[in-house]
Design an enzyme around this catalytic site. Sequence first.
Site, short mmCIF file in Angstrom:
data_model
loop_
_atom_site.label_atom_id
_atom_site.label_comp_id
_atom_site.label_asym_id
_atom_site.label_seq_id
_atom_site.Cartn_x
_atom_site.Cartn_y
_atom_site.Cartn_z
N ARG A 37 0.82 -1.21 0.00
CA ARG A 37 0.00 0.00 0.00
C ARG A 37 0.86 1.27 0.00
O ARG A 37 0.38 2.36 0.24
CB ARG A 37 -0.96 0.01 1.20
CG ARG A 37 -1.72 -1.29 1.29
CD ARG A 37 -3.14 -1.16 1.78
NE ARG A 37 -3.79 -2.45 1.74
CZ ARG A 37 -4.57 -2.88 0.75
NH1 ARG A 37 -4.82 -2.12 -0.29
NH2 ARG A 37 -5.10 -4.09 0.79
N HIS A 67 4.29 -10.15 -6.47
CA HIS A 67 3.16 -9.24 -6.72
C HIS A 67 3.61 -7.80 -6.55
O HIS A 67 4.21 -7.43 -5.56
CB HIS A 67 2.03 -9.57 -5.74
CG HIS A 67 0.68 -9.08 -6.16
ND1 HIS A 67 0.42 -7.76 -6.45
CD2 HIS A 67 -0.49 -9.74 -6.36
CE1 HIS A 67 -0.85 -7.64 -6.80
NE2 HIS A 67 -1.43 -8.82 -6.75
N TYR A 70 -0.22 -2.53 -4.80
CA TYR A 70 -1.53 -2.09 -5.29
C TYR A 70 -1.50 -0.61 -5.70
O TYR A 70 -2.33 -0.18 -6.50
CB TYR A 70 -2.60 -2.24 -4.19
CG TYR A 70 -2.82 -3.65 -3.73
CD1 TYR A 70 -3.08 -4.66 -4.64
CD2 TYR A 70 -2.78 -3.97 -2.38
CE1 TYR A 70 -3.29 -5.96 -4.22
CE2 TYR A 70 -3.00 -5.27 -1.95
CZ TYR A 70 -3.25 -6.27 -2.87
OH TYR A 70 -3.46 -7.54 -2.44
N HIS A 107 -1.45 -5.62 -11.27
CA HIS A 107 -2.80 -5.21 -11.67
C HIS A 107 -2.61 -4.20 -12.81
O HIS A 107 -1.94 -3.18 -12.60
CB HIS A 107 -3.54 -4.55 -10.50
CG HIS A 107 -3.81 -5.49 -9.37
ND1 HIS A 107 -4.51 -5.12 -8.25
CD2 HIS A 107 -3.48 -6.80 -9.19
CE1 HIS A 107 -4.61 -6.16 -7.43
NE2 HIS A 107 -3.97 -7.18 -7.96
N GLU A 142 -2.69 -9.37 -14.37
CA GLU A 142 -3.71 -10.08 -13.59
C GLU A 142 -5.10 -9.76 -14.12
O GLU A 142 -5.41 -8.59 -14.40
CB GLU A 142 -3.60 -9.73 -12.10
CG GLU A 142 -4.63 -10.46 -11.25
CD GLU A 142 -4.38 -10.40 -9.75
OE1 GLU A 142 -3.32 -9.86 -9.33
OE2 GLU A 142 -5.23 -10.89 -8.99
N ASP A 176 -7.12 -14.81 -11.88
CA ASP A 176 -7.61 -14.79 -10.49
C ASP A 176 -9.06 -15.27 -10.51
O ASP A 176 -9.92 -14.63 -11.11
CB ASP A 176 -7.49 -13.37 -9.92
CG ASP A 176 -7.84 -13.30 -8.46
OD1 ASP A 176 -8.91 -13.80 -8.08
OD2 ASP A 176 -7.04 -12.73 -7.67
N HIS A 179 -11.61 -12.82 -9.13
CA HIS A 179 -11.78 -11.65 -10.00
C HIS A 179 -12.61 -11.99 -11.24
O HIS A 179 -13.52 -11.23 -11.60
CB HIS A 179 -10.42 -11.10 -10.44
CG HIS A 179 -9.62 -10.54 -9.32
ND1 HIS A 179 -8.35 -10.04 -9.49
CD2 HIS A 179 -9.91 -10.38 -8.00
CE1 HIS A 179 -7.89 -9.62 -8.32
NE2 HIS A 179 -8.81 -9.82 -7.40
N HIS A 211 -4.42 -17.32 -9.38
CA HIS A 211 -4.73 -16.92 -8.01
C HIS A 211 -6.01 -17.65 -7.65
O HIS A 211 -7.07 -17.39 -8.23
CB HIS A 211 -4.96 -15.40 -7.92
CG HIS A 211 -3.69 -14.61 -7.93
ND1 HIS A 211 -3.68 -13.24 -8.05
CD2 HIS A 211 -2.40 -15.00 -7.79
CE1 HIS A 211 -2.41 -12.81 -8.00
NE2 HIS A 211 -1.63 -13.86 -7.85
N ASP A 224 -14.91 -7.80 -6.16
CA ASP A 224 -13.58 -8.22 -5.71
C ASP A 224 -13.46 -8.30 -4.19
O ASP A 224 -12.82 -7.45 -3.57
CB ASP A 224 -12.49 -7.28 -6.27
CG ASP A 224 -11.08 -7.76 -5.90
OD1 ASP A 224 -10.94 -8.88 -5.36
OD2 ASP A 224 -10.13 -7.02 -6.17
N HIS A 226 -12.39 -11.46 -1.61
CA HIS A 226 -11.98 -12.86 -1.56
C HIS A 226 -12.58 -13.58 -0.36
O HIS A 226 -12.74 -12.98 0.70
CB HIS A 226 -10.45 -12.96 -1.47
CG HIS A 226 -9.73 -12.30 -2.60
ND1 HIS A 226 -8.39 -12.47 -2.84
CD2 HIS A 226 -10.16 -11.47 -3.58
CE1 HIS A 226 -8.02 -11.78 -3.90
NE2 HIS A 226 -9.08 -11.16 -4.37
N GLU A 256 -4.98 -16.49 -2.10
CA GLU A 256 -5.02 -15.11 -1.56
C GLU A 256 -6.27 -14.99 -0.71
O GLU A 256 -7.05 -14.05 -0.84
CB GLU A 256 -5.08 -14.10 -2.70
CG GLU A 256 -3.92 -14.16 -3.66
CD GLU A 256 -4.06 -13.16 -4.80
OE1 GLU A 256 -5.08 -13.19 -5.51
OE2 GLU A 256 -3.15 -12.33 -4.94
ZN ZN Z 1 -8.71 -9.41 -5.48
FE FE Z 2 -5.27 -11.88 -7.24
FE FE Z 3 -3.60 -9.13 -7.25
#
Ligand code: ZN
Ligand code: FE
Ligand code: FE
Length: 278
Positions: A37, A67, A70, A107, A142, A176, A179, A211, A224, A226, A256
């Site tokens: 973040r 990864h 974000y 992403h 992704e 994913d 997603h 994912h 989105d 999870h 995830e």
């Molecule tokens: Zn997600």
């Molecule tokens: Fe993912």
């Molecule tokens: Fe991701």
Amino acid sequence: MLHIGCHLSTTGGFEAMGKTALSIGADTFAFFTRNPRGMKAKPIDPDDAAALRTILEEHHFAPLVAHAPYTMNACAAKPELRELAHTMMKDDLARMEYLPGNLYNFHPGSHVKQGVETGIFFIAELLNDVMSPDQHTTILLETMAGKGTEVGRTFEEIRAIIDKVELSDKLGVCLDTCHIWDGGYDVAAHLDDVLAEFDRTIGIDRLKAVHLNDSLNPLAAHKDRHAKIGAGTIGFDALARVTQHPKLRDLPFILETPNDLAGYADEIKRLRAAFSAE
Ligand code: ZN
Ligand code: FE
Ligand code: FE
């Protein structure tokens, strides 16, 4: 053999992640290349990276799936934010060279009302700037849920990015399951159709990692969120079928899901049991 793991904390360094992976029955894992973040990255200790490489080799790990943070938005409207994304990805790729032969997932970005086409243009532009013929990392786009102005909800959008990238032999896709379910692809009832569509649109050879997540939301919710495997709307059996599908079964699967390490160990164990039962 199912290749499966989860997101691990980088706090203890590379070798520690390898040991943690082994302790929970994983033979791949994901980690954030820098504060997910923020943008801060720890300096790399080459000896620590070498110790992890030894573990990966000795225990026949599948490729790791690093990864990107974000906060990185390749298609931000502000030029200084796109510049920041450029700096971060370039640096991440340099750092990934300490672990050659692995995967780096990001992403694609949010076009923040500039429109999907402009988003796709900026994402491809960034990739063309930072990629090099000498890199030993495959970059993965992704598949996204389509929350807000996210680019990459449809297979067509992913394909459009790939088409604009020169070194596209070093570019792949990470699917994913949460997603694409939230994005409207029914991986529970129509897995074969979804993969056939992926193959027609992008080419199944581009698919390098999965994912594996359950979802809290109904199909096509564009949200989105999870869920633990079996505790969501996709369900355990459907996700076990994803791991066993002939077109997917050799790929690295990354959980995830909202879990602590014991929870991940349990999910890995249950999915491995379902896999070998086939
Ligand atoms: Zn997600
Ligand atoms: Fe993912
Ligand atoms: Fe991701």
